[in-house]
Scaffold this active site. Sequence first.
Site, PDB file in Angstrom:
ATOM      1  N   SER A 232     163.778  14.300  11.918  1.00  0.00           N
ATOM      2  CA  SER A 232     162.822  14.503  13.001  1.00  0.00           C
ATOM      3  C   SER A 232     161.478  13.950  12.567  1.00  0.00           C
ATOM      4  CB  SER A 232     162.705  15.992  13.336  1.00  0.00           C
ATOM      5  OG  SER A 232     161.689  16.177  14.295  1.00  0.00           O
ATOM      6  N   LYS A 233     160.966  13.007  13.326  1.00  0.00           N
ATOM      7  CA  LYS A 233     159.668  12.425  12.982  1.00  0.00           C
ATOM      8  C   LYS A 233     158.603  13.522  12.920  1.00  0.00           C
ATOM      9  CE  LYS A 233     156.250   9.113  14.576  1.00  0.00           C
ATOM     10  NZ  LYS A 233     155.927   7.983  15.423  1.00  0.00           N
ATOM     11  N   THR A 234     158.588  14.365  13.943  1.00  0.00           N
ATOM     12  CA  THR A 234     157.535  15.381  14.040  1.00  0.00           C
ATOM     13  C   THR A 234     157.910  16.690  13.345  1.00  0.00           C
ATOM     14  OG1 THR A 234     158.561  16.095  16.090  1.00  0.00           O
ATOM     15  CG2 THR A 234     156.739  14.532  16.276  1.00  0.00           C
ATOM     16  N   PHE A 235     159.178  16.931  13.154  1.00  0.00           N
ATOM     17  CA  PHE A 235     159.721  18.199  12.653  1.00  0.00           C
ATOM     18  C   PHE A 235     159.277  19.374  13.528  1.00  0.00           C
ATOM     19  CE2 PHE A 235     161.875  20.399   9.091  1.00  0.00           C
ATOM     20  CZ  PHE A 235     162.832  19.423   8.836  1.00  0.00           C
ATOM     21  N   THR A 236     159.119  19.096  14.820  1.00  0.00           N
ATOM     22  CA  THR A 236     158.786  20.175  15.754  1.00  0.00           C
ATOM     23  C   THR A 236     159.731  20.170  16.963  1.00  0.00           C
ATOM     24  OG1 THR A 236     157.272  18.737  16.941  1.00  0.00           O
ATOM     25  CG2 THR A 236     156.291  20.142  15.262  1.00  0.00           C
ATOM     26  N   GLU A 239     165.013  21.222  19.986  1.00  0.00           N
ATOM     27  CA  GLU A 239     166.470  21.164  19.812  1.00  0.00           C
ATOM     28  C   GLU A 239     166.830  20.972  18.339  1.00  0.00           C
ATOM     29  OE1 GLU A 239     164.601  19.420  21.868  1.00  0.00           O
ATOM     30  OE2 GLU A 239     165.619  18.899  23.742  1.00  0.00           O
ATOM     31  N   GLY A 298     159.546   6.808  17.179  1.00  0.00           N
ATOM     32  CA  GLY A 298     160.865   7.433  17.032  1.00  0.00           C
ATOM     33  C   GLY A 298     161.995   6.513  17.465  1.00  0.00           C
ATOM     34  N   ARG A 299     161.834   5.858  18.630  1.00  0.00           N
ATOM     35  CA  ARG A 299     162.926   5.008  19.135  1.00  0.00           C
ATOM     36  C   ARG A 299     163.033   3.686  18.384  1.00  0.00           C
ATOM     37  NH1 ARG A 299     158.940   6.073  22.560  1.00  0.00           N
ATOM     38  NH2 ARG A 299     157.603   4.420  23.371  1.00  0.00           N
ATOM     39  N   GLU A 385     162.162   4.555  27.496  1.00  0.00           N
ATOM     40  CA  GLU A 385     161.066   5.389  27.006  1.00  0.00           C
ATOM     41  C   GLU A 385     159.834   4.518  26.726  1.00  0.00           C
ATOM     42  OE1 GLU A 385     161.666   9.332  24.743  1.00  0.00           O
ATOM     43  OE2 GLU A 385     161.046   7.953  23.177  1.00  0.00           O
ATOM     44  N   HIS A 416     186.673  -1.749  34.873  1.00  0.00           N
ATOM     45  CA  HIS A 416     187.531  -0.841  35.633  1.00  0.00           C
ATOM     46  C   HIS A 416     186.751   0.379  36.110  1.00  0.00           C
ATOM     47  CE1 HIS A 416     190.993  -3.231  34.445  1.00  0.00           C
ATOM     48  NE2 HIS A 416     190.337  -3.384  33.311  1.00  0.00           N
ATOM     49  N   LYS A 541     159.010  19.392  28.542  1.00  0.00           N
ATOM     50  CA  LYS A 541     159.088  20.226  27.325  1.00  0.00           C
ATOM     51  C   LYS A 541     158.225  21.477  27.498  1.00  0.00           C
ATOM     52  CE  LYS A 541     159.670  16.505  23.916  1.00  0.00           C
ATOM     53  NZ  LYS A 541     159.070  15.778  22.811  1.00  0.00           N
TER      54      LYS A 541
HETATM   55  O1  LIG Z   1     162.082  12.674  15.803  1.00  0.00           O
HETATM   56  P1  LIG Z   1     161.538  13.755  16.665  1.00  0.00           P
HETATM   57  O2  LIG Z   1     160.086  14.020  16.395  1.00  0.00           O
HETATM   58  O3  LIG Z   1     162.354  15.005  16.528  1.00  0.00           O
HETATM   59  O4  LIG Z   1     161.619  13.288  18.161  1.00  0.00           O
HETATM   60  C1  LIG Z   1     162.842  13.029  18.777  1.00  0.00           C
HETATM   61  C2  LIG Z   1     162.669  12.274  20.064  1.00  0.00           C
HETATM   62  O5  LIG Z   1     161.905  13.024  20.978  1.00  0.00           O
HETATM   63  C3  LIG Z   1     161.013  12.180  21.685  1.00  0.00           C
HETATM   64  O6  LIG Z   1     159.731  12.456  21.241  1.00  0.00           O
HETATM   65  C4  LIG Z   1     161.113  12.405  23.169  1.00  0.00           C
HETATM   66  O7  LIG Z   1     161.167  13.719  23.486  1.00  0.00           O
HETATM   67  C5  LIG Z   1     161.435  10.776  21.334  1.00  0.00           C
HETATM   68  O8  LIG Z   1     160.421   9.869  21.460  1.00  0.00           O
HETATM   69  C6  LIG Z   1     161.937  10.955  19.946  1.00  0.00           C
HETATM   70  O9  LIG Z   1     162.752   9.905  19.571  1.00  0.00           O
END
Ligand SMILES: O=P(O)(O)OC[C@H]1O[C@](O)(CO)[C@@H](O)[C@@H]1O
Length: 580
Positions: A232-236, A239, A298-299, A385, A416, A541
């Site tokens: 997770s880039k943000t770790f927040t 999910e 992230g993407r 995105e 198909h 969110k």
């Molecule tokens: O890597 P993270 O911070 O958990 O984010 C996961 C994904 O959620 C998003 O921020 C969109 O909700 C994407 O841009 C990102 O890839």
Amino acid sequence: MSSPDGAPLFAWQTPSWVSLSTAASQFHSDPSLHLRRLTSDATRCGAMQASLSVASGPGAGSSLVYDYSRQQVLPATLEQLFDLAEATGLSRKVASMRAGDPVNGTEGRAVLHHALRQPKGEPPKGPEGGRLGKAHEDVHAVLDRIEAFAAEVRGGGHRGATGESIVNYVAVGIGGSQLGPEFVNEALRADAEAAAAAKGRTLRFLANVDPVDVHLSLSDLDPARTMVIVISKTFTTAETMLNARTAKRWLLDGLGKGAGEAAVVGKHMVAVSTALEKTSAFGIKPENVFGFWDWVGGRYSVSSAVGVLPLSLLYSYPVMQKFLAGAHDADRHFFEKPLRQNIPVLMGLLGVWNSTFMGYATRALLPYSQALKRFPAHIQQVDMESNGKRVAMDGTELPFAAGEINFGEPGTNGQHSFYQLMHQGRVVPADFIGFCNSQAPMEFAGERVSNHDELMANFFAQPDALALGKTLADCESEGIPEALRPHKVFSGNRPSSSLLMTRLDAFAVGQLLAIYEHRTAVQGFVWGINSFDQWGVELGKALAGNVRNQLEMSRKNKATVAGFSSSTSSLLEHYLASGK
Ligand SMILES: O=P(O)(O)OC[C@H]1O[C@](O)(CO)[C@@H](O)[C@@H]1O
């Protein structure tokens, strides 16, 4: 971009925008511009190809041909698109991105995913060398750690808390922290070199907060032999954090009694993130955290530790080095080739043409390769995105809809399913992606099995079916009964491009990724939007947070539902009354 009096000039205020709008009206009204006629001009078609050949290194002997002769364009239309590129400062913007300028304006960040693929010992040169040099050092420090860690885990040096070797890897992450790695994982499963390196190991992706996904990802694995990689880039991200806590409990439940929490987390949990203080707070040891930087969206993060760590554990680091080399090869093509021979630029300009001027809002990604089954899903996020935006860089509302709706499935399966609509319903510009060689050629008793040729016969046939169609006269001459003829007519004139590559290996997967990443950037630069932020995901969110609090209060204290729209209140009441 500015007008002679210094005021900002938007894409839609340029002369090329006006001439392209006129050209699009002509394409919609002039039957002589039908693709049936345009594709009969061999000179026109011959000029509408660009290629990328690799002479040496891991991709040696491979090539990639991009054919866009079945797009509804004349050479003059292309010139108008190049004029638009010039008027909107495309080359300057691409150079700015390459140099590490903060092209992600709303977040004040550079966009340097290409730096993730810059080969070791070759720091980017130029006036920005200092800043890029630091990024280069940081990238390779992490890659070196991944190389050593993957070798240690794969070689049995790093074992689980009960002394067993770790052969199952579960990547917990969502969006950009899952789709890219999952696409690359699928793309390499049948590649001979990667498959041999992965023998006896598994990699799964746990993305959805749905307990069913948790159950399917974990329940049949042996925790003693499993490593959980929290990405997770943000770790927040709600999910991912919930799934990470659940995975931790699953590990502790399976192993904790004898081994103790510190040993279990220390041996079985690692993280990939930019938020190092948050990974520590979660209990993951700093030496088990693989970082990346805010200049990786992230993407756009699959070529960082986000993809390279889990895929090196499964396929080995040398395989992932080839993937990075392929992406770098396509980066160089993008940054160095003139616009007219530049594949991501051509793709991006044709995307702008089809969506903004011709009015085709959707595009299909059609890989004739089962291994690319998750490629459309990944590019769907990269593109939608990035370019699904409503305002220009300075906040001015766009007078047109930016972005495209992306979807796709591997061929021939899609034929198909949804191709009926593409042939006789709406116009959906398509990208056909095919390979000269199969990843899994088959031979029985010395006899070559023709599956790959059969697959590719469809790859070659479908673009012509879309472009050329079938006329009423054709139906008559085939003796089709009169009443049925209208149903069997194909109007044709449906645009597509074809990308033909030598083979699908780790190098080619990297090339394909980078080409599509850059295509998206080109479209955003021409439209004048910020392709690198994603504010549009925030509102949902925040509202989910309110619902989460309500559910907790209602379950614990029987609190009545309040503060929502009447539609949501009524559904929430039904949910609380009917669910357990
Ligand atoms: O890597 P993270 O911070 O958990 O984010 C996961 C994904 O959620 C998003 O921020 C969109 O909700 C994407 O841009 C990102 O890839």
